[in-house]
Motif scaffolding. Structure first.
Motif, PDB file in Angstrom:
ATOM      1  N   TYR A   7       0.853  -1.174   0.000  1.00 26.47           N
ATOM      2  CA  TYR A   7       0.000   0.000   0.000  1.00 26.47           C
ATOM      3  C   TYR A   7       0.896   1.233   0.000  1.00 26.47           C
ATOM      4  O   TYR A   7       1.878   1.282   0.737  1.00 26.47           O
ATOM      5  CB  TYR A   7      -0.887   0.034   1.242  1.00 26.47           C
ATOM      6  CG  TYR A   7      -1.853  -1.119   1.333  1.00 26.47           C
ATOM      7  CD1 TYR A   7      -3.132  -1.012   0.798  1.00 26.47           C
ATOM      8  CD2 TYR A   7      -1.487  -2.310   1.950  1.00 26.47           C
ATOM      9  CE1 TYR A   7      -4.022  -2.071   0.873  1.00 26.47           C
ATOM     10  CE2 TYR A   7      -2.365  -3.375   2.024  1.00 26.47           C
ATOM     11  CZ  TYR A   7      -3.633  -3.247   1.490  1.00 26.47           C
ATOM     12  OH  TYR A   7      -4.512  -4.300   1.565  1.00 26.47           O
ATOM     13  N   THR A   8       0.552   2.226  -0.819  1.00 22.88           N
ATOM     14  CA  THR A   8       1.285   3.486  -0.801  1.00 22.88           C
ATOM     15  C   THR A   8       0.281   4.626  -0.632  1.00 22.88           C
ATOM     16  O   THR A   8      -0.900   4.491  -0.929  1.00 22.88           O
ATOM     17  CB  THR A   8       2.078   3.710  -2.105  1.00 22.88           C
ATOM     18  OG1 THR A   8       1.173   3.675  -3.215  1.00 22.88           O
ATOM     19  CG2 THR A   8       3.150   2.638  -2.285  1.00 22.88           C
ATOM     20  N   GLY A   9       0.808   5.727  -0.145  1.00 27.61           N
ATOM     21  CA  GLY A   9      -0.051   6.891   0.038  1.00 27.61           C
ATOM     22  C   GLY A   9       0.779   8.071   0.468  1.00 27.61           C
ATOM     23  O   GLY A   9       2.016   8.003   0.542  1.00 27.61           O
ATOM     24  N   GLY A  10       0.106   9.161   0.757  1.00 31.45           N
ATOM     25  CA  GLY A  10       0.817  10.363   1.181  1.00 31.45           C
ATOM     26  C   GLY A  10      -0.146  11.527   1.318  1.00 31.45           C
ATOM     27  O   GLY A  10      -1.362  11.377   1.178  1.00 31.45           O
ATOM     28  N   GLU A  60       9.232  13.930   6.127  1.00 34.01           N
ATOM     29  CA  GLU A  60       8.961  13.510   7.500  1.00 34.01           C
ATOM     30  C   GLU A  60       7.633  14.128   7.936  1.00 34.01           C
ATOM     31  O   GLU A  60       7.412  15.315   7.735  1.00 34.01           O
ATOM     32  CB  GLU A  60      10.058  14.017   8.445  1.00 34.01           C
ATOM     33  CG  GLU A  60      11.326  13.176   8.439  1.00 34.01           C
ATOM     34  CD  GLU A  60      11.083  11.729   8.910  1.00 34.01           C
ATOM     35  OE1 GLU A  60      10.182  11.522   9.749  1.00 34.01           O
ATOM     36  OE2 GLU A  60      11.784  10.835   8.409  1.00 34.01           O
ATOM     37  N   PRO A  61       6.762  13.329   8.528  1.00 39.42           N
ATOM     38  CA  PRO A  61       5.545  13.935   9.063  1.00 39.42           C
ATOM     39  C   PRO A  61       5.870  14.763  10.302  1.00 39.42           C
ATOM     40  O   PRO A  61       6.907  14.552  10.937  1.00 39.42           O
ATOM     41  CB  PRO A  61       4.676  12.726   9.432  1.00 39.42           C
ATOM     42  CG  PRO A  61       5.632  11.610   9.633  1.00 39.42           C
ATOM     43  CD  PRO A  61       6.830  11.886   8.762  1.00 39.42           C
ATOM     44  N   SER A  62       5.014  15.698  10.626  1.00 40.46           N
ATOM     45  CA  SER A  62       5.051  16.340  11.938  1.00 40.46           C
ATOM     46  C   SER A  62       4.136  15.549  12.853  1.00 40.46           C
ATOM     47  O   SER A  62       3.234  14.856  12.397  1.00 40.46           O
ATOM     48  CB  SER A  62       4.566  17.786  11.844  1.00 40.46           C
ATOM     49  OG  SER A  62       5.501  18.570  11.153  1.00 40.46           O
ATOM     50  N   TRP A  63       4.389  15.630  14.155  1.00 37.90           N
ATOM     51  CA  TRP A  63       3.624  14.830  15.109  1.00 37.90           C
ATOM     52  C   TRP A  63       3.011  15.717  16.167  1.00 37.90           C
ATOM     53  O   TRP A  63       3.680  16.606  16.695  1.00 37.90           O
ATOM     54  CB  TRP A  63       4.529  13.790  15.786  1.00 37.90           C
ATOM     55  CG  TRP A  63       5.091  12.780  14.833  1.00 37.90           C
ATOM     56  CD1 TRP A  63       6.335  12.792  14.258  1.00 37.90           C
ATOM     57  CD2 TRP A  63       4.428  11.599  14.335  1.00 37.90           C
ATOM     58  NE1 TRP A  63       6.478  11.701  13.438  1.00 37.90           N
ATOM     59  CE2 TRP A  63       5.339  10.953  13.461  1.00 37.90           C
ATOM     60  CE3 TRP A  63       3.171  11.046  14.545  1.00 37.90           C
ATOM     61  CZ2 TRP A  63       5.013   9.765  12.791  1.00 37.90           C
ATOM     62  CZ3 TRP A  63       2.842   9.866  13.879  1.00 37.90           C
ATOM     63  CH2 TRP A  63       3.759   9.242  13.017  1.00 37.90           C
ATOM     64  N   CYS A  75       1.133  16.227   7.589  1.00 32.82           N
ATOM     65  CA  CYS A  75       2.087  16.992   6.799  1.00 32.82           C
ATOM     66  C   CYS A  75       2.076  18.437   7.250  1.00 32.82           C
ATOM     67  O   CYS A  75       1.034  19.098   7.209  1.00 32.82           O
ATOM     68  CB  CYS A  75       1.767  16.907   5.310  1.00 32.82           C
ATOM     69  SG  CYS A  75       2.862  17.980   4.329  1.00 32.82           S
ATOM     70  N   ALA A  76       3.241  18.945   7.669  1.00 35.52           N
ATOM     71  CA  ALA A  76       3.320  20.326   8.138  1.00 35.52           C
ATOM     72  C   ALA A  76       3.140  21.311   6.991  1.00 35.52           C
ATOM     73  O   ALA A  76       2.783  22.462   7.220  1.00 35.52           O
ATOM     74  CB  ALA A  76       4.658  20.568   8.826  1.00 35.52           C
ATOM     75  N   PRO A  81      -3.934  14.955   7.481  1.00 38.64           N
ATOM     76  CA  PRO A  81      -3.749  13.962   8.542  1.00 38.64           C
ATOM     77  C   PRO A  81      -3.353  12.622   7.927  1.00 38.64           C
ATOM     78  O   PRO A  81      -3.970  12.184   6.950  1.00 38.64           O
ATOM     79  CB  PRO A  81      -5.128  13.851   9.198  1.00 38.64           C
ATOM     80  CG  PRO A  81      -5.980  14.909   8.569  1.00 38.64           C
ATOM     81  CD  PRO A  81      -5.354  15.288   7.277  1.00 38.64           C
ATOM     82  N   LEU A  82      -2.326  11.987   8.486  1.00 36.62           N
ATOM     83  CA  LEU A  82      -1.786  10.771   7.869  1.00 36.62           C
ATOM     84  C   LEU A  82      -1.769   9.558   8.788  1.00 36.62           C
ATOM     85  O   LEU A  82      -2.028   8.441   8.328  1.00 36.62           O
ATOM     86  CB  LEU A  82      -0.349  11.042   7.382  1.00 36.62           C
ATOM     87  CG  LEU A  82      -0.212  12.076   6.264  1.00 36.62           C
ATOM     88  CD1 LEU A  82       1.263  12.468   6.094  1.00 36.62           C
ATOM     89  CD2 LEU A  82      -0.768  11.539   4.956  1.00 36.62           C
TER      90      LEU A  82
END
Ligand code: ZN
Ligand code: ZN
Length: 166
Positions: A7-10, A60-63, A75-76, A81-82
């Motif tokens: 599975y891929t996504g973004g 890199e996602p932000s948390w 994603c900043a 929302p991921l």
């Protein structure tokens, strides 16, 4: 039934991309108030991927630690929302609308139903139409959106955004 596959996504802008291999387990809609807020929506569609086969393939996602138990990845740059992640668990939850093929994983249950909007079951019955249907102004606006679309395509790319032609 479980299917092992990739599975891929973004996110919408493409700054953060991910890949998971195996099975996306426990696909569900969470209606809890925290998921509503984090999604900016009435519910959050989630399923979990084995952490061992999950990786971020771009950026890199932000948390945001919405509690001491869990953090939410986004994603900043564009705000998509991921992830819903409980560090230490051997899985990570993916927000299913961010999959390259969101039709791929079908929710099988709901959680947080105490916060579910009371008219949830009426939503599919609302009057509506396709994006470019209706009036001329709407069709022109839709065309302008298509022509200037900056959304990352639903597949992995070598370069993003595409290099400008000179
Ligand atoms: Zn983004
Ligand atoms: Zn929730």
């Amino acid at each position: 039934m479980s299917i092992s596959r990739i599975y891929t996504g973004g996110c919408q802008c493409g700054a953060v991309r991910y890949r998971a291999e195996g099975t996306l387990a426990d696909p569900h809609l969470c209606h809890c108030r925290m998921c509503q807020k984090a999604a900016g929506n009435y519910f959050m569609p989630l399923a979990n991927a084995p952490r061992a086969s999950f990786r971020i393939t771009r950026g890199e996602p932000s948390w945001f630690y919405s509690s001491e138990v869990a953090r939410r990845g986004f994603c900043a740059a564009c705000g998509t929302p991921l992830f819903y992640d409980m560090p230490g668990a051997d899985f990570i939850n993916i927000v299913l609308g961010s999959l390259d093929d969101p039709y791929d994983v079908r929710p099988l249950k709901q959680s947080g139903v105490e916060s579910r909007v009371p008219w949830f079951s009426h939503l599919p019955g609302l009057p509506g139409g396709e994006t470019d249907a209706g009036n001329k102004a709407g069709a022109e606006r839709h065309l302008a959106i298509l022509e200037s679309n900056r959304q990352h395509p639903d597949f992995d790319t070598e370069h993003w955004p595409p290099e400008e032609e000179t």
